[in-house]
Design a protein around this motif. Sequence first.
Motif, PDB file in Angstrom:
ATOM      1  N   ALA A 271       5.365 -24.001  35.281  1.00 15.17           N
ATOM      2  CA  ALA A 271       6.479 -23.126  35.665  1.00 15.17           C
ATOM      3  C   ALA A 271       7.778 -23.567  35.004  1.00 15.17           C
ATOM      4  O   ALA A 271       8.599 -22.726  34.592  1.00 15.17           O
ATOM      5  CB  ALA A 271       6.636 -23.114  37.182  1.00 15.17           C
ATOM      6  N   MET A 272       7.966 -24.884  34.883  1.00 17.01           N
ATOM      7  CA  MET A 272       9.164 -25.390  34.218  1.00 17.01           C
ATOM      8  C   MET A 272       9.183 -24.985  32.749  1.00 17.01           C
ATOM      9  O   MET A 272      10.203 -24.528  32.228  1.00 17.01           O
ATOM     10  CB  MET A 272       9.244 -26.917  34.359  1.00 17.01           C
ATOM     11  N   TYR A 273       8.046 -25.138  32.077  1.00 14.76           N
ATOM     12  CA  TYR A 273       7.953 -24.742  30.674  1.00 14.76           C
ATOM     13  C   TYR A 273       8.174 -23.230  30.522  1.00 14.76           C
ATOM     14  O   TYR A 273       8.854 -22.780  29.593  1.00 14.76           O
ATOM     15  CB  TYR A 273       6.596 -25.133  30.091  1.00 14.76           C
ATOM     16  N   ALA A 274       7.599 -22.437  31.420  1.00 12.61           N
ATOM     17  CA  ALA A 274       7.745 -20.980  31.357  1.00 12.61           C
ATOM     18  C   ALA A 274       9.206 -20.572  31.539  1.00 12.61           C
ATOM     19  O   ALA A 274       9.722 -19.714  30.809  1.00 12.61           O
ATOM     20  CB  ALA A 274       6.872 -20.322  32.434  1.00 12.61           C
ATOM     21  N   ASN A 275       9.882 -21.191  32.498  1.00 11.46           N
ATOM     22  CA  ASN A 275      11.289 -20.879  32.734  1.00 11.46           C
ATOM     23  C   ASN A 275      12.154 -21.273  31.540  1.00 11.46           C
ATOM     24  O   ASN A 275      13.081 -20.551  31.154  1.00 11.46           O
ATOM     25  CB  ASN A 275      11.787 -21.577  33.997  1.00 11.46           C
ATOM     26  N   LEU A 276      11.855 -22.438  30.953  1.00 10.76           N
ATOM     27  CA  LEU A 276      12.611 -22.873  29.785  1.00 10.76           C
ATOM     28  C   LEU A 276      12.407 -21.909  28.611  1.00 10.76           C
ATOM     29  O   LEU A 276      13.347 -21.629  27.854  1.00 10.76           O
ATOM     30  CB  LEU A 276      12.186 -24.285  29.381  1.00 10.76           C
ATOM     31  N   PHE A 277      11.184 -21.405  28.454  1.00  4.58           N
ATOM     32  CA  PHE A 277      10.921 -20.440  27.379  1.00  4.58           C
ATOM     33  C   PHE A 277      11.688 -19.147  27.606  1.00  4.58           C
ATOM     34  O   PHE A 277      12.291 -18.594  26.668  1.00  4.58           O
ATOM     35  CB  PHE A 277       9.419 -20.160  27.292  1.00  4.58           C
ATOM     36  N   LEU A 278      11.683 -18.636  28.849  1.00  2.00           N
ATOM     37  CA  LEU A 278      12.413 -17.399  29.154  1.00  2.00           C
ATOM     38  C   LEU A 278      13.913 -17.559  28.895  1.00  2.00           C
ATOM     39  O   LEU A 278      14.562 -16.673  28.326  1.00  2.00           O
ATOM     40  CB  LEU A 278      12.182 -16.997  30.616  1.00  2.00           C
ATOM     41  N   ILE A 279      14.457 -18.690  29.310  1.00  2.00           N
ATOM     42  CA  ILE A 279      15.874 -18.943  29.101  1.00  2.00           C
ATOM     43  C   ILE A 279      16.186 -19.049  27.609  1.00  2.00           C
ATOM     44  O   ILE A 279      17.179 -18.490  27.124  1.00  2.00           O
ATOM     45  CB  ILE A 279      16.313 -20.224  29.841  1.00  2.00           C
ATOM     46  N   SER A 280      15.325 -19.754  26.869  1.00  2.00           N
ATOM     47  CA  SER A 280      15.536 -19.897  25.425  1.00  2.00           C
ATOM     48  C   SER A 280      15.491 -18.548  24.723  1.00  2.00           C
ATOM     49  O   SER A 280      16.329 -18.251  23.859  1.00  2.00           O
ATOM     50  CB  SER A 280      14.476 -20.832  24.830  1.00  2.00           C
ATOM     51  N   LEU A 281      14.528 -17.703  25.095  1.00  2.00           N
ATOM     52  CA  LEU A 281      14.395 -16.393  24.468  1.00  2.00           C
ATOM     53  C   LEU A 281      15.598 -15.512  24.768  1.00  2.00           C
ATOM     54  O   LEU A 281      16.152 -14.852  23.874  1.00  2.00           O
ATOM     55  CB  LEU A 281      13.109 -15.715  24.951  1.00  2.00           C
ATOM     56  N   SER A 282      16.035 -15.464  26.029  1.00  2.14           N
ATOM     57  CA  SER A 282      17.189 -14.632  26.382  1.00  2.14           C
ATOM     58  C   SER A 282      18.469 -15.159  25.741  1.00  2.14           C
ATOM     59  O   SER A 282      19.353 -14.378  25.356  1.00  2.14           O
ATOM     60  CB  SER A 282      17.347 -14.567  27.905  1.00  2.14           C
ATOM     61  N   THR A 283      18.558 -16.476  25.577  1.00  4.69           N
ATOM     62  CA  THR A 283      19.748 -17.063  24.946  1.00  4.69           C
ATOM     63  C   THR A 283      19.807 -16.721  23.471  1.00  4.69           C
ATOM     64  O   THR A 283      20.881 -16.389  22.936  1.00  4.69           O
ATOM     65  CB  THR A 283      19.740 -18.594  25.118  1.00  4.69           C
ATOM     66  N   ILE A 284      18.672 -16.776  22.806  1.00  5.07           N
ATOM     67  CA  ILE A 284      18.672 -16.483  21.377  1.00  5.07           C
ATOM     68  C   ILE A 284      18.950 -15.003  21.126  1.00  5.07           C
ATOM     69  O   ILE A 284      19.526 -14.632  20.099  1.00  5.07           O
ATOM     70  CB  ILE A 284      17.345 -16.934  20.727  1.00  5.07           C
ATOM     71  N   LEU A 285      18.600 -14.133  22.075  1.00  6.04           N
ATOM     72  CA  LEU A 285      18.975 -12.715  21.965  1.00  6.04           C
ATOM     73  C   LEU A 285      20.489 -12.553  21.987  1.00  6.04           C
ATOM     74  O   LEU A 285      21.050 -11.743  21.241  1.00  6.04           O
ATOM     75  CB  LEU A 285      18.339 -11.912  23.108  1.00  6.04           C
ATOM     76  N   VAL A 286      21.144 -13.325  22.849  1.00  3.03           N
ATOM     77  CA  VAL A 286      22.605 -13.287  22.914  1.00  3.03           C
ATOM     78  C   VAL A 286      23.204 -13.762  21.590  1.00  3.03           C
ATOM     79  O   VAL A 286      24.094 -13.117  21.026  1.00  3.03           O
ATOM     80  CB  VAL A 286      23.127 -14.169  24.075  1.00  3.03           C
ATOM     81  N   PHE A 287      22.709 -14.886  21.085  1.00  2.00           N
ATOM     82  CA  PHE A 287      23.240 -15.438  19.841  1.00  2.00           C
ATOM     83  C   PHE A 287      23.018 -14.477  18.667  1.00  2.00           C
ATOM     84  O   PHE A 287      23.903 -14.282  17.829  1.00  2.00           O
ATOM     85  CB  PHE A 287      22.588 -16.788  19.541  1.00  2.00           C
ATOM     86  N   ILE A 288      21.824 -13.890  18.610  1.00  2.00           N
ATOM     87  CA  ILE A 288      21.526 -12.960  17.518  1.00  2.00           C
ATOM     88  C   ILE A 288      22.428 -11.728  17.611  1.00  2.00           C
ATOM     89  O   ILE A 288      22.922 -11.224  16.587  1.00  2.00           O
ATOM     90  CB  ILE A 288      20.038 -12.546  17.558  1.00  2.00           C
ATOM     91  N   SER A 289      22.662 -11.224  18.819  1.00  5.95           N
ATOM     92  CA  SER A 289      23.536 -10.070  18.995  1.00  5.95           C
ATOM     93  C   SER A 289      24.942 -10.368  18.498  1.00  5.95           C
ATOM     94  O   SER A 289      25.547  -9.568  17.762  1.00  5.95           O
ATOM     95  CB  SER A 289      23.592  -9.671  20.480  1.00  5.95           C
ATOM     96  N   ILE A 290      25.464 -11.521  18.882  1.00  7.93           N
ATOM     97  CA  ILE A 290      26.814 -11.905  18.463  1.00  7.93           C
ATOM     98  C   ILE A 290      26.889 -12.079  16.954  1.00  7.93           C
ATOM     99  O   ILE A 290      27.791 -11.554  16.290  1.00  7.93           O
ATOM    100  CB  ILE A 290      27.243 -13.206  19.173  1.00  7.93           C
TER     101      ILE A 290
END
Length: 389
Positions: A271-290
């Motif tokens: 669950a920790m790994y899954a949460n870290l992956f979700l956070i990483s993916l959503s964060t990189i979407l923000v960075f790519i958008s900017i």
Amino acid sequence: MKGAIATVMKKEFKRFFGDFRLVSSSLILPGLMVYIMYSFMGSAFLSFLSVEEGYILKAAFINMPQGLFSELGLDGVIEPHYESIESLEMLKESVKSQEYDALAVFPDNFGDIEAIVFPVKDVPNVEIFYNSLEAKSSAAYSIIVDALTMYEESRVNLFDINKAGEYNLATDDEIAGFTIAMMLPILLIMFLFTGSLAIATESIAGEKERGTISTLLVTPIKRSDLALGKIFSLALIALLCSLTTTLGSLMSLPKLMGAESDGAAIKITPAMYANLFLISLSTILVFISIMSIISAFAKSVKEAQAYGMPLMVVAVALGASGMFGPNSQNPVLYAIPVYNSVQSISAILAAKASALNISIAVASNTLFSALGVVALALMFSNEKIMFSK
């Protein structure tokens, strides 16, 4: 010859200082961002180490002789709570949960220290329990120890303080998890932003510079679909580019957090790994958008990268915010893009993540990215922006 050198220098100065975007991105923004970052980090570090003004520390005392609290000079500094020895274990948990900042346990015979005749084999020992992960608890511990030390010296060593045993209620596992939760967010944020910076600038600004963007824009495709396609593909590519460093960091967690040591192991759950992956993916979407928006605005790859570097300083500063104190559980903070990623990573590694806060963080980052798609689609429809030279 000298005239030619002066002419070339004049031309370069005119080119540089005549372009406000180049001056602001290369000359003004980097220094400004560094100033803001270090000012923020300095203030955050001081606030982490200090107790806010006006806060009265709370400590529990067991078997403290009557009148000793005032004699130690703790009036107005610490709010005392007198408890019984039967509540010892419960009080230790209260210190860990921050209900109390410290716990001082006096021996039953402490009131008789004046009658001690030297030499003696064992003198009374005062035990003071605290939580080193909390600034308030460490402050309360230091104040009580200093007061008792002065009192002890005035009594010619009639008692000891924390003579034996472990009085720091923060376990080795908790200290290891706290340390990693401080260090890892800044590394992950930096890895993710670096990947986004390299990919997005080449994709959009690079096409503008090569003149191929016009061919793409004249095709019968909706600007919103074009923006979505760009951001989604760039996000996946950026995630792949930063995958080795990100995976390396995540896979090293068991060793970093002591899971393979001889002592008690911190369990890194799926669950920790899954949460870290979700956070990483959503964060990189923000960075790519900017970075896609910046890339669409810039005239060249170099200009887009110049704009991106100050933002990298900001991203690193946000990542560094995880180094100063325990993560917050306030759901409102998890609605702030990127900052919520830092808070989420810290909470996950400290085993304090809540499903609500993680959901809010992912949803907030996704919403911010959707707004970025809309902005990028509008920029694709603006010929003045897309065909500027």
